[in-house]
Scaffold this motif. Structure first.
Motif: not given
Lengths: 370, 370
Positions: B239, B245, B251, B255, B258, B263-268, B270-272, B277
């Motif tokens: 993970r 981003r 970004t 990429l 991946q 398994t990639v999640s992008v936090v920015h 607007r992430t609550k 995460i």
């Protein structure tokens, strides 16, 4: 898994849809038009004579693994059905009005060129369906049919001709191409201003970058987001999981969701705990091409589920011997999710609507028509 | 937040590094060379006269919010320090050998052209550092300095000249450009074969797509992945969370991860729930440009942390009045993570090493030298 992967799909019989309907709450389920306009963006797994595969893909997801049916899933069906057929119809109507306005105002009719190489029956059917869809909204369609043994240069020559033709605003090369041709070379030769499929890496790059705008977004992922928009699903700040990372669905879908300020995770074949990650999502887009892979217990209660998969599973009760199911086990998911797309009749009809939309947008841009 | 964002950074004094060192376990910490080769890919937040900002960005993360210091963080420091300076030196040595071999075999010396517009002192320093780095490995460097009031056309003319010049294998436009110029136009005019920065959307698109290969990968994200590789960190199936981003770090880093089957999640922004995460990640890449944002309790025990941020925070004890810290609160994180990059001396030195590597690769490709 010994699945046969089709690159497009069309079915004009109601038999397969009827077979699916037997598993679904009929009061909530609406049939699609029986025609799935998926083109190469959808993986169709179909192995009617492979019982091993059928055991793994499950003709009925609940019966295949009853242990995952949780208490909450026994409750009344609650998901709103996201009716792709109806939304696609609405979009086509809007496109028809716009095309008429454009013709009346500047005398321009959008044109879509489709190049078909070889004599595959399925490809011929998809091309025919696209042509029909164009006609129905007033887009001119141009078709070139080349024999299977054509050279790559011949295909490139036709693309070049359409690139230069001012009456053509979108160019599609029907896939698959014969194996002696380099698909990448051919797709790259479509000029970026007419790449209505949005498959060109320059379009994907612009989609990935902040402050850049792609000229076109691939039709299926665009259709997924359009469904969310039209059903008023908030994307900004929500957790989204995209299952699958194909160039034509998963990757652009993830990039689109991120552009709309979702927090996106991409789950794929190498992900160790897909169900755990998927269960965190407010929005799930499943585009992996495995029948019924996403079970009820992968879904957070209240999540919105967009099912891109179209998979054929053996069904002796069907006249065709198979029926169509999505990547999501609908009968389980519809009891957990707040909204869900059916298969067929969900994302499928949106793909060709987006192709028409991209062709119209292209014509508007080229002729600077607002 | 009233942070001044620099687009590149160089410091030849040891004062800032020494100030950071006072907060760190000296036995584990190795100084960088005092030169951060970050170019525009790193956000440097520096607001020495803004006490409000300093309260929020925290000169010492533990003292700013002691409640987040958990029991486990009181334990002995355990993280391995990922020594970017040492790895960068190793890579430069490898590049030097390859350049010598290329010169001896085919008589070609790689060349890097840098275009500098205006008289910003910081930009002049970064360009000088790149020139020095080129010289140190045997790359020819070419520099064009244009006055602030040059026209966009003049810049484009020089780029066009370098595009056509066979002795030039990489072209860099030093950012920021004067405000009367269109940065996008200018960057897009660098031919894709010489885009050693990897900023062209075509390169980003190819990076995003399966089965496609970018000609170049942006230097900073490439440096992050290179550090993981050289430290033997397994990426496949893990993970990963990328915080930030941006087009030039977050970004492409996501990429790249991946592509290596994470398994990639992008936090920015607007992430609550970014901490929740991030806490799931085996690998964290922080590239957001906020001093000490990632606290100890954001990190899963044993995770690997790559800190791209370079932020200046006020420090009266330093001769310069500030010191440099990352996006990650190092003093907390080093007690939770299994490995972590320091700031400075982590990702910073890798960026210019990757620029040299990209220039060499470009020359090899153009001259078909294996």
């Amino acid at each position: 898994m010994a699945a046969v992967i089709f690159t497009d799909y069309s079915s004009s019989t109601a038999a397969a849809a009827a077979a699916v309907a037997r598993l679904l709450p009929s009061s909530r389920y609406r049939f699609g038009d029986g025609v799935l306009h998926s083109r190469q963006s959808l993986l169709l797994h179909f192995a009617p004579r492979n019982p091993i595969m059928l055991r793994t893909t499950a003709t009925s997801c609940a019966s295949a693994s009853p242990s995952v049916v949780t208490a909450s899933m026994v409750a009344e069906t609650s998901a709103k059905v996201i009716d792709g057929k109806s939304i696609a119809k609405q979009i086509r109507d809007e496109i028809t009005v716009e095309i008429s306005r454009m013709k009346d105002t500047v005398g321009v009719v959008p044109g879509l060129a489709v190049i078909l190489v070889g004599d595959r029956k399925d490809s011929a059917t998809y091309v025919r369906n696209k042509k029909k869809a164009c006609e129905s909204v007033g887009i001119n369609s141009y078709e070139v049919n080349l024999p299977e043994d054509s050279t790559e240069q011949e295909v490139l020559k036709h693309i070049s001709g359409f690139n230069d033709d001012p009456t053509v605003h979108g160019i599609l090369v029907q896939l698959p191409l014969p194996s002696h041709m380099n698909e990448q070379n051919i797709l790259n030769s479509v000029c970026i201003e007419k790449d209505v499929d949005g498959f060109h890496p320059l379009n994907i790059g612009r989609l990935a970058m902040r402050g850049r705008e792609p000229l076109f977004v691939s039709c299926t992922p665009k259709g997924c987001i359009e469904l969310l928009h039209r059903y008023g699903v908030e994307i900004k700040g929500r957790r989204a999981v995209v299952i699958g990372r194909s160039n034509i669905v998963g990757t652009p879908a993830a990039l689109l969701l991120q552009r709309e300020d979702a927090t996106v995770s991409v789950v794929h074949s190498r992900t160790k705990n897909p169900e755990e990650i998927t269960r965190q999502a407010d929005i799930i887009i499943a585009a992996v091409g495995q029948a019924n892979m996403v079970r009820g217990n992968w879904i957070k209660p209240g999540a919105v589920v967009i099912d891109v998969g179209i998979n054929a599973v053996e069904d002796a009760k069907s006249a065709k011997g198979y029926r169509l199911v999505g990547d999501v086990c609908y009968e389980e998911a519809c009891k957990i999710a707040s909204a869900i797309t059916p298969v067929p009749g969900g994302v499928g009809p949106m793909t060709i609507a987006m192709l028409l939309s991209n062709t119209l947008s292209s014509a508007k841009r080229i002729h600077n028509f607002k």
